[in-house]
Structure formats: C-alpha cells, structure tokens
Motif scaffolding. Structure first.
Motif, PDB file in Angstrom:
ATOM      1  N   GLU A 101       1.955  10.898  -2.485  1.00  0.00           N
ATOM      2  CA  GLU A 101       1.883   9.861  -1.461  1.00  0.00           C
ATOM      3  C   GLU A 101       0.465   9.566  -0.984  1.00  0.00           C
ATOM      4  O   GLU A 101       0.272   8.911   0.038  1.00  0.00           O
ATOM      5  N   LYS A 102      -0.568  10.037  -1.727  1.00  0.00           N
ATOM      6  CA  LYS A 102      -1.934   9.657  -1.378  1.00  0.00           C
ATOM      7  C   LYS A 102      -2.162   8.178  -1.689  1.00  0.00           C
ATOM      8  O   LYS A 102      -2.995   7.533  -1.060  1.00  0.00           O
ATOM      9  N   LEU A 103      -1.461   7.688  -2.707  1.00  0.00           N
ATOM     10  CA  LEU A 103      -1.425   6.252  -2.943  1.00  0.00           C
ATOM     11  C   LEU A 103      -0.461   5.666  -1.926  1.00  0.00           C
ATOM     12  O   LEU A 103       0.694   6.086  -1.842  1.00  0.00           O
ATOM     13  N   GLY A 104      -0.925   4.713  -1.140  1.00  0.00           N
ATOM     14  CA  GLY A 104      -0.102   4.199  -0.054  1.00  0.00           C
ATOM     15  C   GLY A 104       1.126   3.455  -0.530  1.00  0.00           C
ATOM     16  O   GLY A 104       1.114   2.805  -1.585  1.00  0.00           O
ATOM     17  N   ALA A 105       2.191   3.537   0.255  1.00  0.00           N
ATOM     18  CA  ALA A 105       3.414   2.792  -0.070  1.00  0.00           C
ATOM     19  C   ALA A 105       3.148   1.292  -0.066  1.00  0.00           C
ATOM     20  O   ALA A 105       3.751   0.535  -0.830  1.00  0.00           O
ATOM     21  N   GLY A 106       2.218   0.854   0.800  1.00  0.00           N
ATOM     22  CA  GLY A 106       1.864  -0.560   0.830  1.00  0.00           C
ATOM     23  C   GLY A 106       1.259  -1.027  -0.475  1.00  0.00           C
ATOM     24  O   GLY A 106       1.503  -2.158  -0.922  1.00  0.00           O
ATOM     25  N   ASP A 107       0.458  -0.154  -1.109  1.00  0.00           N
ATOM     26  CA  ASP A 107      -0.129  -0.496  -2.410  1.00  0.00           C
ATOM     27  C   ASP A 107       0.959  -0.682  -3.461  1.00  0.00           C
ATOM     28  O   ASP A 107       0.870  -1.574  -4.311  1.00  0.00           O
ATOM     29  N   VAL A 108       1.973   0.162  -3.397  1.00  0.00           N
ATOM     30  CA  VAL A 108       3.085   0.063  -4.345  1.00  0.00           C
ATOM     31  C   VAL A 108       3.844  -1.244  -4.133  1.00  0.00           C
ATOM     32  O   VAL A 108       4.178  -1.949  -5.088  1.00  0.00           O
ATOM     33  N   LYS A 109       4.109  -1.576  -2.869  1.00  0.00           N
ATOM     34  CA  LYS A 109       4.819  -2.824  -2.564  1.00  0.00           C
ATOM     35  C   LYS A 109       4.033  -4.033  -3.059  1.00  0.00           C
ATOM     36  O   LYS A 109       4.595  -4.977  -3.625  1.00  0.00           O
ATOM     37  N   LEU A 110       2.717  -4.012  -2.844  1.00  0.00           N
ATOM     38  CA  LEU A 110       1.880  -5.123  -3.295  1.00  0.00           C
ATOM     39  C   LEU A 110       1.891  -5.215  -4.817  1.00  0.00           C
ATOM     40  O   LEU A 110       1.951  -6.319  -5.373  1.00  0.00           O
ATOM     41  N   ALA A 111       1.837  -4.073  -5.485  1.00  0.00           N
ATOM     42  CA  ALA A 111       1.857  -4.079  -6.950  1.00  0.00           C
ATOM     43  C   ALA A 111       3.157  -4.693  -7.471  1.00  0.00           C
ATOM     44  O   ALA A 111       3.157  -5.457  -8.444  1.00  0.00           O
ATOM     45  N   LEU A 112       4.268  -4.363  -6.823  1.00  0.00           N
ATOM     46  CA  LEU A 112       5.552  -4.936  -7.235  1.00  0.00           C
ATOM     47  C   LEU A 112       5.566  -6.445  -7.009  1.00  0.00           C
ATOM     48  O   LEU A 112       6.097  -7.204  -7.825  1.00  0.00           O
ATOM     49  N   LEU A 113       4.960  -6.887  -5.904  1.00  0.00           N
ATOM     50  CA  LEU A 113       4.862  -8.324  -5.638  1.00  0.00           C
ATOM     51  C   LEU A 113       3.991  -8.998  -6.693  1.00  0.00           C
ATOM     52  O   LEU A 113       4.301 -10.101  -7.150  1.00  0.00           O
ATOM     53  N   MET A 114       2.924  -8.331  -7.098  1.00  0.00           N
ATOM     54  CA  MET A 114       2.086  -8.861  -8.170  1.00  0.00           C
ATOM     55  C   MET A 114       2.892  -9.011  -9.457  1.00  0.00           C
ATOM     56  O   MET A 114       2.754 -10.001 -10.187  1.00  0.00           O
ATOM     57  N   GLY A 115       3.747  -8.025  -9.728  1.00  0.00           N
ATOM     58  CA  GLY A 115       4.583  -8.091 -10.923  1.00  0.00           C
ATOM     59  C   GLY A 115       5.558  -9.242 -10.898  1.00  0.00           C
ATOM     60  O   GLY A 115       5.917  -9.797 -11.944  1.00  0.00           O
ATOM     61  N   LEU A 116       5.996  -9.630  -9.701  1.00  0.00           N
ATOM     62  CA  LEU A 116       6.922 -10.752  -9.565  1.00  0.00           C
ATOM     63  C   LEU A 116       6.213 -12.103  -9.692  1.00  0.00           C
ATOM     64  O   LEU A 116       6.816 -13.087 -10.124  1.00  0.00           O
ATOM     65  N   CYS A 117       4.944 -12.155  -9.303  1.00  0.00           N
ATOM     66  CA  CYS A 117       4.232 -13.438  -9.222  1.00  0.00           C
ATOM     67  C   CYS A 117       3.313 -13.727 -10.397  1.00  0.00           C
ATOM     68  O   CYS A 117       2.895 -14.885 -10.574  1.00  0.00           O
ATOM     69  N   LEU A 118       2.978 -12.707 -11.175  1.00  0.00           N
ATOM     70  CA  LEU A 118       2.015 -12.902 -12.252  1.00  0.00           C
ATOM     71  C   LEU A 118       2.647 -12.673 -13.618  1.00  0.00           C
ATOM     72  O   LEU A 118       3.436 -11.738 -13.788  1.00  0.00           O
ATOM     73  N   PRO A 119       2.290 -13.495 -14.611  1.00  0.00           N
ATOM     74  CA  PRO A 119       2.721 -13.225 -15.982  1.00  0.00           C
ATOM     75  C   PRO A 119       2.189 -11.874 -16.433  1.00  0.00           C
ATOM     76  O   PRO A 119       1.179 -11.373 -15.913  1.00  0.00           O
ATOM     77  N   ALA A 120       2.837 -11.270 -17.408  1.00  0.00           N
ATOM     78  CA  ALA A 120       2.503  -9.905 -17.827  1.00  0.00           C
ATOM     79  C   ALA A 120       1.030  -9.744 -18.182  1.00  0.00           C
ATOM     80  O   ALA A 120       0.383  -8.767 -17.795  1.00  0.00           O
ATOM     81  N   GLY A 121       0.474 -10.707 -18.915  1.00  0.00           N
ATOM     82  CA  GLY A 121      -0.916 -10.600 -19.330  1.00  0.00           C
ATOM     83  C   GLY A 121      -1.886 -10.618 -18.164  1.00  0.00           C
ATOM     84  O   GLY A 121      -2.945  -9.978 -18.211  1.00  0.00           O
ATOM     85  N   TYR A 122      -1.531 -11.312 -17.120  1.00  0.00           N
ATOM     86  CA  TYR A 122      -2.392 -11.395 -15.936  1.00  0.00           C
ATOM     87  C   TYR A 122      -2.276 -10.141 -15.083  1.00  0.00           C
ATOM     88  O   TYR A 122      -3.289  -9.608 -14.617  1.00  0.00           O
ATOM     89  N   VAL A 123      -1.064  -9.674 -14.857  1.00  0.00           N
ATOM     90  CA  VAL A 123      -0.895  -8.548 -13.941  1.00  0.00           C
ATOM     91  C   VAL A 123      -1.438  -7.251 -14.537  1.00  0.00           C
ATOM     92  O   VAL A 123      -2.056  -6.441 -13.835  1.00  0.00           O
ATOM     93  N   THR A 124      -1.239  -7.049 -15.844  1.00  0.00           N
ATOM     94  CA  THR A 124      -1.761  -5.826 -16.460  1.00  0.00           C
ATOM     95  C   THR A 124      -3.288  -5.822 -16.437  1.00  0.00           C
ATOM     96  O   THR A 124      -3.919  -4.798 -16.143  1.00  0.00           O
ATOM     97  N   ALA A 125      -3.893  -6.971 -16.732  1.00  0.00           N
ATOM     98  CA  ALA A 125      -5.358  -7.052 -16.726  1.00  0.00           C
ATOM     99  C   ALA A 125      -5.901  -6.902 -15.311  1.00  0.00           C
ATOM    100  O   ALA A 125      -6.898  -6.189 -15.098  1.00  0.00           O
ATOM    101  N   ALA A 126      -5.267  -7.541 -14.338  1.00  0.00           N
ATOM    102  CA  ALA A 126      -5.734  -7.465 -12.956  1.00  0.00           C
ATOM    103  C   ALA A 126      -5.707  -6.021 -12.458  1.00  0.00           C
ATOM    104  O   ALA A 126      -6.657  -5.557 -11.808  1.00  0.00           O
TER     105      ALA A 126
END
Length: 218
Positions: free
Chosen positions: A149-174
């Motif tokens: 849990e040193k990685l914040g839960a908020g970071d995880v939530k944002l990453a999941l939102l990125m996965g919903l909003c970005l095509p695979a090639g964009y989100v993996t590179a970002a």
C-alpha cells in the motif's frame, strides 16, 4: 466543425481546471491549499499551457477530429482530469474521489451515447480498450499489493480511469514513460540527498508527464 470543436475544447480546458480545483478544495487538509486561488501560480499556468499544446498536437495527429469522435473525447477527458490531479497530488498527496466519480460519469455518458448512435464502431473499440484497462488493473493492482500500500489507492484508481479513456497503445506508453520519469527523478533526488528511501513522492505528476509525452508523439 473540427476547428470549432478544438477551439471549444482548448478554451474549456483552463475553465475545467479552475472549476475542478474549486470543486475539490473541500478535500484539502491544508488551509493554504483550501484557500488557494486556481491559476494563481506560474506552475499552474505552465501545466495548463502544456496540456493545451499537447491537446492540439494530439488533435492534429488524429486527423483533426470533432466532437463526434469518441476516442478523442475520452482522451480529452483524461487529459483534463490529470491536469487537475497533477496539483491535488502535488499539493496534498490526494486523488479526490469526487473527481474520479465525475470522470466516470462523463465516461459513461460518452460511451453510452456512442453505443446508441454507432454501435458497430464502438464494438470495434472494445477489444483495444479492454487490453489497456486490463494492463492498468493488473500492473497497478500488483504494485499496490507488493508495495504494501505504499502505492496510493488514488494512483490505482487513476490508472484504471486511464485504462478506460485511452487506447491500449497510449495508456501503456504513458504509464511506461511516467514510471521512467519517476525512477530518474527519484534517483537524482536520492543522490542529491533531497529525499530518503522511505520518503513519499507524488506519482500523479509523473503519470501526467508520461501522458503528455505520448500525446506530443502524436
């Protein structure tokens, strides 16, 4: 129509930033941040301008899409959200749930409208977005567990939102560019003895950096 779309989006970006900061100030614990005026600092203006530039370059690279391009709409939303969260995480080490929830609501409206008006096109996007979302869910989920849990839960939530909003090639590179930027900065700060190994540094600004790099690449 495409020029009208990008003009409105560019004008709306700083307005969305100001509105979102005012909206989530109630989540701030520091009185200085709670009373902070949006866009009152050079760093805020600079980041918003960088977001504007990356938006225009992305628009050009995608063939000058208009409002009816679902992919571009979602990529615009995540850019606006991360411009805001850059500072909430930097100032308060927080990713406010209210920003994530509003973003999910906008995502649902856009995706729902897409399925209603052009189901065949949306079905063609499902696989690509599922890959990106699964990548974010697995990578950040494992990091959250392994890091205890040193990685914040908020970071995880944002990453999941990125996965919903970005095509695979964009989100993996970002995410890759963001992690590399975080690693380089952390090593430099450690060598300069500005931080210790146990110190926490906000991660969202690095994810934002990765996103901007990917957008600027076109």
């Amino acid at each position: 129509m495409s020029y009208i779309s990008i003009t409105i989006m560019a004008v709306m970006l700083p307005l969305l930033y100001i509105g979102a900061i005012l909206y989530c100030r109630a989540d701030f614990s520091n009185d200085t941040n709670r009373n902070r005026k949006p866009m009152a600092s050079f760093s805020e203006v600079a980041v918003v301008i960088i977001s504007e530039i990356s938006l225009i370059i992305l628009w050009l690279s995608l063939g000058k899409p208009s409002f009816d391009d679902i992919r571009f709409d979602l990529m615009y939303i995540i850019l606006a959200v991360m411009t805001v969260l850059f500072f909430t995480d930097f100032w308060e080490h927080k990713v406010p749930n209210r920003i994530i929830l509003v973003s999910l609501l906008l995502w649902a409206i856009i995706v729902g409208a897409g399925f209603i008006f052009n189901m065949q096109y949306m079905l063609g996007l499902v696989f690509e977005y599922c890959i990106g979302f699964l990548f974010c869910a697995i990578s950040f989920g494992l990091c959250y567990i392994i890091s205890r849990e040193k990685l914040g839960a908020g970071d995880v939530k944002l990453a999941l939102l990125m996965g919903l909003c970005l095509p695979a090639g964009y989100v993996t590179a970002a995410i890759l560019y963001g992690c590399l930027a975080a690693a380089v900065v952390s090593v430099v700060l450690l060598l300069l003895k500005k931080i210790k190994r146990k110190d926490f540094i906000p991660f969202v600004p690095f994810l934002y950096t990765g996103l901007i790099i990917r957008y600027l690449m076109g």
